[in-house]
Design an enzyme around this catalytic site. Structure first.
Site, PDB file in Angstrom:
ATOM      1  N   HIS A 195     -20.267  29.458 -21.083  1.00  0.00           N
ATOM      2  CA  HIS A 195     -21.137  29.748 -22.221  1.00  0.00           C
ATOM      3  C   HIS A 195     -21.095  31.223 -22.582  1.00  0.00           C
ATOM      4  CE1 HIS A 195     -22.702  25.888 -22.882  1.00  0.00           C
ATOM      5  NE2 HIS A 195     -23.549  25.817 -21.871  1.00  0.00           N
ATOM      6  N   CYS A 498      -4.604  26.623 -32.381  1.00  0.00           N
ATOM      7  CA  CYS A 498      -6.061  26.536 -32.558  1.00  0.00           C
ATOM      8  C   CYS A 498      -6.819  26.815 -31.264  1.00  0.00           C
ATOM      9  CB  CYS A 498      -6.468  25.181 -33.118  1.00  0.00           C
ATOM     10  SG  CYS A 498      -6.109  23.779 -32.045  1.00  0.00           S
TER      11      CYS A 498
END
Length: 571
Positions: A195, A498
């Site tokens: 995170h 990507c």
């Protein structure tokens, strides 16, 4: 830390970790406070009903706080906080808390034990769910602090700008960092997909994660955090501080430069696209210079649902996305769930190694109606927005494709559902090795460097202990990219990137030199990559890429690229 003789070890001049983005910052250290101690396992003096009420009120209060923070921040941070709030109020957790209180435990101890048990379960599962285990620890800390009536451990406030050093950061802390005070982040735990890393990219915060030894940095100690190199300099000289400041100033100037289309110095176009997770993120991405979307993650529609969303529900979201990028290319990834991101309507069978299990196209193919509904919704959204004069150029790609047969299946199925430009993601080495046959069977390929690196290096992308293997600079990964790029050039098929590798300004040049025709990244990285591309011609990009390919490991590949890109300066 001490050596075998018990003597204190000197702190190394440099600590190494995984750098997030290309930034550099300097300043004094401020350390995150240690977690609250575990509640004592003593009998409660209150009734079971009173303790149960306290526990439920505490959990509800923390869930409410997390949702309130989510409303303030938006974007990926909001998604993470909302997911934490849902975890806090999970009925299974509540049942375990109730059971502990029924045995005579205090609310604090019952919360501690219930969350710890669930945390152990998620850690053992590994992968995406293993990474979420730290979220549970943070939620438990917040609930216990609420029950005790004390502040939850959080970001320090020394009264001046600082370098924040912590074991790891909870989403609730990262989401609301005061970026006028926090100059950079350094963590001892976490990998490139933690995170902390995800939110640092989104907010363009200078960060180095997984930096072993950072727990020995002292409050007030001046350090340089060089995310581009993945290094924390612990005792910088005046010259090093001045050089770091100059680099930071140059980066700020590049970020404020007028927006322009992505291109190399010789005019070779390299479209710079955005990785997005919600339709509402379109305006912010365009403001940062996104020329379209290279990866739209559709999981936001599915992960909080107990059953698959309807065609109409999906179509409405996709229309919003396409209208937001009217006239631009939008590449949508079909649902990438299953195994490490389990959905009850995709099957809930436990898998020992979910990263190698039934996920992506494998899960969709086993639940073909869900795939059909999604592709139908996308095709109908494409038709509706085009009819209104606000359509985008819609491309749709399948995740976790491993074979030519799967490529053929998805391409035919997508066209049957009305998708005009189908393609595949290259995340599995087998697909890269057969790139010529794969691209002959579909319209385009997009390389997901995060998973491609994970599977090439046999290193879990969310496991901090093997973060050093998780570098897309490794020549083995670059060679696979080159194979796909060569096949694309030969067959005249587009090859995009990507994964997070595209957000590294120098690596972006290498990827173009290997044959990438477009780059997609977190919008905050667009300015740095745009400036880097404009400093090199296509021939130079190919030479830099060749230098990296000739190296023997990731560090050597990056050093070789630095030397090739700046031949008059030492690497």
């Amino acid at each position: 830390m001490t050596d075998e003789t018990g003597q204190a070890q000197a702190l190394p001049a440099e600590l190494t970790g995984v750098g997030i983005g290309p930034g550099v910052a300097q300043g004094p250290v401020a350390r995150m406070a240690d977690p609250l101690p575990a509640p004592e396992d003593v009998a409660s003096a209150l009734s079971v009903d009173d303790e149960t009420a306290r526990a439920r009120e505490g959990v509800a209060a923390v869930a409410g706080e997390l949702n309130a923070r989510a409303e303030q921040v938006g974007g990926t941070a909001a998604e993470v906080l909302e997911a934490q709030a849902m975890m806090a109020e999970d009925p299974s957790l509540q049942e375990q808390i109730d059971a502990g209180i029924a045995q005579g435990k205090t609310a604090e101890r019952a919360v501690f034990e219930a969350f710890a048990t669930f945390q152990e379960t998620l850690t053992a599962m590994g992968g995406y769910l293993g990474e979420r285990a730290a979220d549970l620890a943070d939620i438990a800390q917040r609930v216990i602090a609420h029950l005790r009536g004390v502040p939850a451990p959080g970001v320090p406030d020394p009264g001046h700008p600082f370098i924040l050093v912590a074991r790891d950061l909870a989403p609730a802390d990262t989401a609301l960092l005061d970026l006028t005070q926090v100059l950079a982040l350094v963590t001892t735990a976490g990998g490139p997909t933690s995170h902390t890393a995800i939110l640092a990219r989104e907010k363009s915060i200078v960060a180095v994660v997984g930096a072993a030894g950072a727990d020995r940095l002292a409050d007030g100690q001046t350090v340089i955090v060089d995310a581009a190199a993945g290094i924390v300099t612990t005792g910088p000289t005046a010259h090093q501080l001045a050089d770091a400041q100059q680099r930071a100033d140059d980066r700020a100037a590049a970020a404020s430069a007028p927006l322009a289309a992505g291109a190399l110095a010789d005019g070779t176009a390299v479209p710079l696209l955005a990785n997005l997770g919600k339709p509402g993120d379109a305006a912010a991405a365009i403001a940062l210079g996104a020329e379209g979307v290279g990866l739209f993650r559709t999981e936001f529609l599915f992960l909080s649902a107990t059953e698959a969303p309807t065609v109409a529900e999906q179509q409405a979201a996709y229309e919003q996305l396409l209208a937001g990028f009217a006239g631009k290319k939008v590449v949508v990834r079909a649902l990438d769930a299953g195994a490490d991101k389990p959905l009850s309507f995709l099957g809930d069978a436990h898998e020992e190694n979910p990263a190698l299990g039934r996920r992506g196209l494998r899960a969709l193919r086993a639940n073909e109606q869900i795939l059909r509904d999604q592709l139908t919704a996308l095709a109908q959204a494409d038709a509706a927005t085009t009819a209104r004069g606000e359509g985008a150029e819609l491309w749709v790609m399948a995740p976790m494709v491993a074979t030519v047969e799967e490529t053929e299946y998805f391409t035919a199925f997508a066209r049957e559902c009305g998708i005009r430009v189908p393609g595949v993601m290259v995340e599995v080495p087998a697909l890269a090795l057969l790139a010529d046959r794969v691209l002959a069977a579909t319209d385009f390929a997009s390389i997901g460097t995060n998973d491609l690196t994970q599977y090439t290096m046999a290193a879990d992308r969310v496991l901090g202990s093997v973060a050093s293997y998780q570098s897309p600079w490794h020549p083995a990964v670059l060679r696979l990219v080159a194979d796909v790029g060569f096949a694309g050039r030969t067959l005249g098929k587009p090859v995009g990137i990507c994964g997070e590798a595209a957000a590294d300004p120098l690596l972006a040049v290498v990827l173009v030199g290997l044959g990438a025709t477009s780059l997609s990244m977190a919008p905050a990285a667009l300015a740095d990559v745009r400036a880097s591309l404009r400093a090199h011609t296509l021939d130079q990009a190919k030479s830099i890429a060749a230098a990296a390919l000739a190296a023997g490991d990731a560090a050597s590949a990056r050093a070789a690229a630095v030397a090739a890109a700046s031949p008059t300066r030492p690497a």
